[in-house]
Design an enzyme around this catalytic site. Structure first.
Site, short mmCIF file in Angstrom:
data_model
loop_
_atom_site.label_atom_id
_atom_site.label_comp_id
_atom_site.label_asym_id
_atom_site.label_seq_id
_atom_site.Cartn_x
_atom_site.Cartn_y
_atom_site.Cartn_z
N GLU A 199 -5.34 -8.54 0.13
CA GLU A 199 -6.14 -8.09 1.42
C GLU A 199 -7.52 -7.86 0.90
OE1 GLU A 199 -4.62 -5.28 4.03
OE2 GLU A 199 -2.64 -5.72 3.48
N GLU A 221 0.82 -1.24 -0.04
CA GLU A 221 -0.05 -0.05 0.21
C GLU A 221 0.93 1.43 0.04
OE1 GLU A 221 -3.23 -0.10 2.64
OE2 GLU A 221 -4.42 -1.67 1.72
#
Ligand code: BG6
Length: 479
Positions: free
Chosen positions: A373, A165
């Site tokens: 995720e 991320e």
């Protein structure tokens, strides 16, 4: 489009689950580990810190046995950079090496494919003290860390993720990034950090291909589809702007080796342009991923309105959405999506948005995809008999996986799905009370209790789903 028959999940599909080092390991200062930015950050006192977390460092053998029982084909975890290199780029820590050797051996012993994230938010503090990602030296330090990991573990690890991320670290730099409090000109600083991370990632991808020709490596951003709040053309432009700034800036650099045009214009207009050299661009061109991993939790909705208008004549409402980082109200405003529900933490629940996101990424880059995720954070309750009836999680996962099957039927090349999280761990900012795991860890925010592991209802549901290669999606299961 309605399909008469859905394509099955491919044979060998990597059903998995994810964690990250600082959220699950604990042992924050043991066996020579150096501090990371997480260990030096301050968190709300009522919430757990990251010193013990789920104590996976000491209980990994028990945890991996449970993951094997769950039927995981892959396990995604991260290496703590400062456990391997306590000061970021000095001496290697032999006890840190030994821990990851044992962990990876244990994973492989059960025939589970390790999927390793090199860097998941926890920059070594010693590097941060020297300027962190603002200092180009961190690029070389990351390359060395990556090369060391390839050398040590590359005989068993075939799948690598560079940076978790990165887009969230830039867009929410003050919360999860490496932006020191009080930094003057924060956005400009962050976009320069972003450029340095991109160069570091390119160097790691080049090194991986040279050192481990059979291995595969890719980035792991958080990508979400962006809806316009209405079909008003200006709202569509706002959504387009936000998608470029939130999503494509990062993936265009990783996959095409060039800056996204709209994001570049945004940075120019705002005075955020990073310093970029011709050599940098050549490096970005040379470092290419083999696949794209992405994290997806929710979709986002934006409108083009002035900051003063919180309610429009068409009844649409402005929202402050956690999933809408990098809010710049002169470019887009976060709006409510009246078609979607929220979870307990205000995150929109949008399984169809998951399919849209997978299609968009695949159409744009034509690289194989893996989800690293996706999941539901909730205040799980431990019932009598040490049971957790997390039917809400089963429903969330089932609906999202159904949309993945549709995406596969649409033609998206998807090779794995790793929900967050394999086991309960400490959330980035909302403590251990916000749980995501298939396995309950018996502790509270401050009372560590016995840290015992209990299988939640979702554990048995996911176990059955994996055993049927995604065929049995229905949510009924005896528990
Ligand atoms: C992702 C991160 O942003 O979302 C994880 O990669 C994080 O580290 C997960 O835990 C869920 O977010 P949160 O804030 O609920 O922990």
């Amino acid at each position: 489009m309605h399909y008469r028959t859905l394509a099955p999940f491919p044979q060998g599909f990597l059903w998995g689950a994810s964690t990250s080092a600082y959220q699950v390991e604990g042992a924050w200062d043991q066996d020579g580990k150096g501090p990371s930015v997480i260990d030096r950050a301050s968190f709300a006192p009522e919430l757990s810190d990251f010193t013990v977390t789920s104590d996976h460092y000491h209980r990994f053998a028990e945890d991996i046995a449970l993951f094997a029982e769950l039927g995981l084909k892959t396990y995604r975890f991260s290496i703590s950079w400062s456990r391997l290199f306590p000061t970021g780029d000095g001496e290697v820590n032999p006890l840190g090496v030994a821990f990851y050797q044992r962990l990876i051996d244990e994973i492989c012993r059960y025939g589970i494919e390790p999927l390793v994230t090199l860097y998941h938010f926890d920059l070594p503090w010693a590097l941060q003290e020297q300027g962190g990602w603002s200092n180009p030296h961190t690029i070389a330090a990351f390359e060395r860390f990556a090369r060391t990991a390839f050398e040590l573990f590359g005989d068993r690890v075939n799948y690598w993720l560079t940076i978790n991320e990165q887009n969230m670290m830039i867009l929410k730099g003050d919360v999860i990034g490496t932006l020191p409090p009080g930094t003057l000109d924060p956005e400009k600083t962050l976009y320069q950090q972003n450029h340095h991370m991109m160069l570091a990632q390119a160097r790691a991808m080049i090194a991986c291909h040279a050192m481990l020709p059979a291995a595969k490596i890719g980035p792991a951003p958080n990508i979400s589809c962006v809806y316009p709040a209405s079909c008003r053309p200006e709202d569509v432009i706002a959504a387009n702007n936000y998608a470029s700034i939130r999503n494509w800036l990062y993936l265009d650099l990783a996959c095409f080796g060039r800056y996204n045009a709209v994001a570049w214009s945004f940075m120019t207009e705002k005075g955020y342009l990073p310093q970029v050299s011709a050599e940098d661009m050549a490096l970005l061109q040379a470092g290419r991923p083999d696949f794209i991993a992405f994290n997806y939790y929710a979709s986002t909705t934006v409108a083009a309105e002035s900051a003063t208008h919180t309610e429009r004549e068409d009844g649409l409402r402005e929202v402050e959405d956690q999933q809408l980082p990098g809010l710049d109200k002169s470019v887009y405003i976060g709006f409510d999506n009246p078609h979607l529900e929220h979870n307990e933490f205000g995150w929109y629940i949008d399984p169809v948005g998951f399919r849209i996101t997978a299609r968009e990424i695949y159409e744009r880059y034509h690289l194989p995809l893996i989800i690293t995720e996706n999941g539901l954070g909730a205040f799980d309750k431990l019932d009598t008999g040490n049971k957790v009836h997390d039917d809400y999680r089963i429903e969330y996962l089932s609906n999202h996986i159904a949309q993945l099957q549709l995406a596969i039927t649409d033609g998206v090349e998807l090779f794995g799905y790793c929900p967050w999280s394999a086991i309960d761990l400490v959330s980035t900012h909302q403590g251990i009370g916000k749980r995501y795991g298939f396995i309950y860890v018996n502790r509270d925010e401050h009372d560590l209790k016995d840290l015992a592991r209990y299988r939640k209802k979702s554990f048995f549901w996911y176990q059955r789903l994996i055993a049927t290669n995604g065929m049995q999606l229905d949510t009924d299961i005896d528990y």
